[in-house]
Design an enzyme around this catalytic site. Structure first.
Site, PDB file in Angstrom:
ATOM      1  N   SER A 234       0.833  -1.193   0.000  1.00 39.76           N
ATOM      2  CA  SER A 234       0.000   0.000   0.000  1.00 39.76           C
ATOM      3  C   SER A 234       0.873   1.250   0.000  1.00 39.76           C
ATOM      4  CB  SER A 234      -0.945  -0.072   1.210  1.00 39.76           C
ATOM      5  OG  SER A 234      -2.012   0.811   1.064  1.00 39.76           O
ATOM      6  N   GLU A 349      -8.805  -5.157  -5.345  1.00 35.98           N
ATOM      7  CA  GLU A 349      -8.293  -4.265  -4.290  1.00 35.98           C
ATOM      8  C   GLU A 349      -9.425  -3.503  -3.592  1.00 35.98           C
ATOM      9  OE1 GLU A 349      -5.081  -3.917  -3.403  1.00 35.98           O
ATOM     10  OE2 GLU A 349      -3.872  -4.624  -5.098  1.00 35.98           O
ATOM     11  N   HIS A 467      -7.557  -5.585  -1.061  1.00 38.63           N
ATOM     12  CA  HIS A 467      -6.396  -4.881  -0.525  1.00 38.63           C
ATOM     13  C   HIS A 467      -5.967  -5.510   0.805  1.00 38.63           C
ATOM     14  CE1 HIS A 467      -3.770  -1.500  -0.937  1.00 38.63           C
ATOM     15  NE2 HIS A 467      -4.100  -0.938   0.202  1.00 38.63           N
TER      16      HIS A 467
END
Ligand code: NAG
Ligand code: NAG
Ligand code: NAG
Ligand code: NAG
Length: 598
Positions: A234, A349, A467
């Site tokens: 990230s 994600e 994610h």
């Protein structure tokens, strides 16, 4: 006589080389450039499944830079104050001062992600004396020469801490030294000054300082300073991509891994202290003259700064030190450090958590809702092409995603929307980076992580691998046993996937090739992962049964990386950076957070 004297001296030198560290009982002491640190021995088998090593050594909270409070706030990191005697390095250091996450965690997910990311984090207090790191290694001999992997945590550049990520499983299974670091967050990272030597990018300068510490010290922890891989997820992954672009980081690492996030957007212009002035005012400081403002700001407590600040997503600054040009321009000109790069994305994600605040659309989505969302999600695309026309881009995007599907099927439209966010937020930049870096003839490996974990039965059926999901596998969480401090109910197949992924990552760190087991503690029979080249465009589908493929999301990648730049008049981009001032852009940037990972 002479002979035995010489050999005694040789022996003494040899022993002293081997014994820069020494272990007594459950503890181990290692020398660093600032003083000795005492870590502890961790018995692996009670808590970690099938370890290669029955114990590892763990060092926590080693300072790599001085406190950044007071006069050193918004200044580049300085060396830590050296200490006398042995420093106790058995407890995590403080995490960097941060606001509570604006990111809502669903109640069902909180215990699962919370066990992972709250592991250690919950009990750690926050301050500006936070530039510390943790080391995990099974061998502290200076001759061990193990590859080193330095983890840069995520959290939107506004939250998180390195010690949340357990390095134990990787270090118990592999010949590798794991280092997890902290770096300044939020306004402490991103406010600008007018100092010439280092006007901005403080969190990135911290990451570089940590890498310098690794160069100077990691040999004493059994690591090879010539074989350093940075990896992150990230915003940590975006940090990795920026370090790949930074001349200040050249030579400090040799390979890079980006998990879900590559920064190929513009940066902010240097010398823009508007946000600094806004926060100074809110904290009760004068804003002129500049010198008075800065001394007042540096006189405030960390809590005052946090209270005066605003949540938001900090853009990197083109400061002429850390970044010589806007990231999108550096990529275009191929001005990147020549390091091997393994990088990838998850296939969904935005499947659930990152989309929660913008609506999950559990009952599907109308074409009108699709269209209404676009200005938010295309915000950063607009920034990349300042001379482009959003009124041209938006219809093109609608045509690309809804042109050949049934626009009346609410579920199909929702699926296209999630794909759009995935492509524009993650995949297009990752593929562009893979293309650019492979053209510099370094080794590039791309993946798409596809497995939806069995521990998430409560997520809606349409959610795939979202994610953060790959984090569990990279850190070997499925290997944790019943009597570990915490454990999640993964299946045996998921344990195998985790073993494969850990091996790919460490093989890459060691040999620049995820398939090359040279120097590995153990060999696995894992599927072959072909190299990405400008002609192969190969990538690996990481799933319970992994396999290779080519040209991930080919048509959509052509759209974002070839069609859109032309539509938006790419040849007109001449400015190195767009000027983004928080007063006006703060709110859209906050909304656009959901594009850029929290
Ligand atoms: C270091 O700190 C740990 C945890 O508080 C404690 O158990 C240990 O005794 C300390 N070691 C020394 C040498 O003070
Ligand atoms: C950390 O805090 C979060 C949020 O309060 C909670 O869900 C999680 O279980 C905690 N984790 C640990 C290990 O205490
Ligand atoms: C942007 O495109 C729209 C639609 O083609 C057009 O009407 C408008 O004049 C354009 N704006 C600019 C500033 O060129
Ligand atoms: C991943 O593997 C599972 C189980 O084998 C399969 O059902 C799923 O379709 C695969 N995912 C993708 C994106 O192919």
């Amino acid at each position: 006589m002479a002979n035995s004297g010489t050999s005694a001296v040789c022996t003494a030198i040899f022993i002293s080389i081997l014994c820069i560290c020494y272990a007594f009982g459950d503890f181990v002491v290692v020398s660093t450039t600032s003083g000795d640190v005492q870590g502890y021995q961790f018995e692996t088998s009670p808590s970690i499944g099938s370890p290669a090593f029955d114990h590892i050594y763990i060092f926590k909270g080693i300072p790599y830079a001085a406190s950044t409070s007071g006069k050193l706030r918004l200044r580049p990191p300085q060396d830590p104050t050296p200490w006398e005697g042995i420093r106790n390095a058995t407890r995590s250091g403080e995490k960097c001062a941060q606001r509570p996450s604006i990111y809502p965690m669903q109640p069902e997910a909180a215990p699962l992600y919370g066990e992972f990311l709250g592991h250690d984090n919950n009990s750690t207090s926050a301050s500006e004396d936070c530039l510390n790191l943790n080391v995990y290694t099974h061998d502290v001999s200076v001759l061990a020469n193990q590859p080193v992997m330095v983890w840069i945590h995520g959290g939107g550049f506004t939250s998180g801490t390195g010690s949340s990520y357990p390095g134990e499983v990787l270090a118990a299974h592999h010949n590798v030294v794991i280092v997890t670091i902290n770096y300044r967050l939020g306004d402490f990272h991103s406010l600008q000054t007018l100092e010439e030597d280092a006007p901005a990018n403080f969190g990135y300068l911290d990451q570089i300082k940590a890498l310098q510490w690794v160069q100077a010290n990691i040999r004493n922890f059994g690591g090879d300073p010539e074989k350093v891989t940075i990896f992150g997820e990230s915003s940590g992954s975006q940090s990795v991509s920026l370090l790949v672009m930074s001349p200040l980081a050249t030579g400090l690492f040799h390979r890079a891994i980006s998990q879900s996030g590559v920064w190929i957007l513009p940066g902010r212009q240097v010398g823009d202290v508007a946000a600094t002035e806004t926060i100074a005012s809110a904290a009760g400081c004068v804003t002129t003259p500049y010198g008075d403002m800065m001394s007042c700001l540096r006189g405030k407590s960390a809590e005052d700064i946090l209270a005066a600040g605003r949540p938001g997503f900090p853009l990197p600054v083109v400061d002429g030190h850390f970044l010589m040009d806007a990231p999108n321009n550096l990529v275009k000109k191929q001005q990147l450090n020549k390091v091997d790069y393994l990088l990838g994305t998850n296939n969904d994600e935005y499947g659930w958590m990152l989309s929660i605040t913008r609506g999950l659309y559990a009952d599907g989505m109308t074409a009108a809702e699709f269209q209404a969302g676009l200005p938010y999600y295309l915000f950063f695309v607009g920034l990349t092409y300042p001379k482009g026309n959003m009124s041209v881009l938006i219809p093109a995007v609608i045509q690309e995603y809804l042109g050949s599907v049934d626009k009346d099927d609410l579920f199909v439209v929702r699926d296209q929307f999630v794909q759009l966010k995935n492509d524009v937020g993650f995949v297009a930049s990752t593929v562009l980076m893979a293309e650019t870096q492979s053209a510099q003839s370094v080794r590039v490996y791309q993946y798409e992580f596809q497995h939806r974990s069995s521990i998430f039965p409560f997520k809606p059926d349409f959610v795939k691998a979202e994610h953060m999901d790959e984090l569990f596998y990279v850190f070997g969480i499925p290997l944790l046993r019943q009597d570990a401090a915490w454990k999640l109910p993964f299946t045996d197949q998921e344990r195998d996937l985790s073993l494969d992924i850990m091996a790919y990552w460490v093989n890459f760190a060691n040999n620049g090739d995820p398939n090359d087991f040279s120097g590995a503690a153990r060999i696995r029979d894992s599927a072959d992962w072909p190299r990405y080249t400008p002609s192969s465009k190969a990538y690996m589908k990481l799933n319970l049964t992994s396999s290779a493929d080519v040209e991930l999301r080919e048509k959509r990648m052509k759209f974002w990386n070839e069609v859109v730049p032309k539509l938006m008049g790419e040849e007109d981009i001449t400015s190195a950076a767009v000027k983004v001032s928080w007063g006006f852009w703060g709110f859209p940037i906050l909304l656009a957070c959901f594009l850029c990972n929290i």
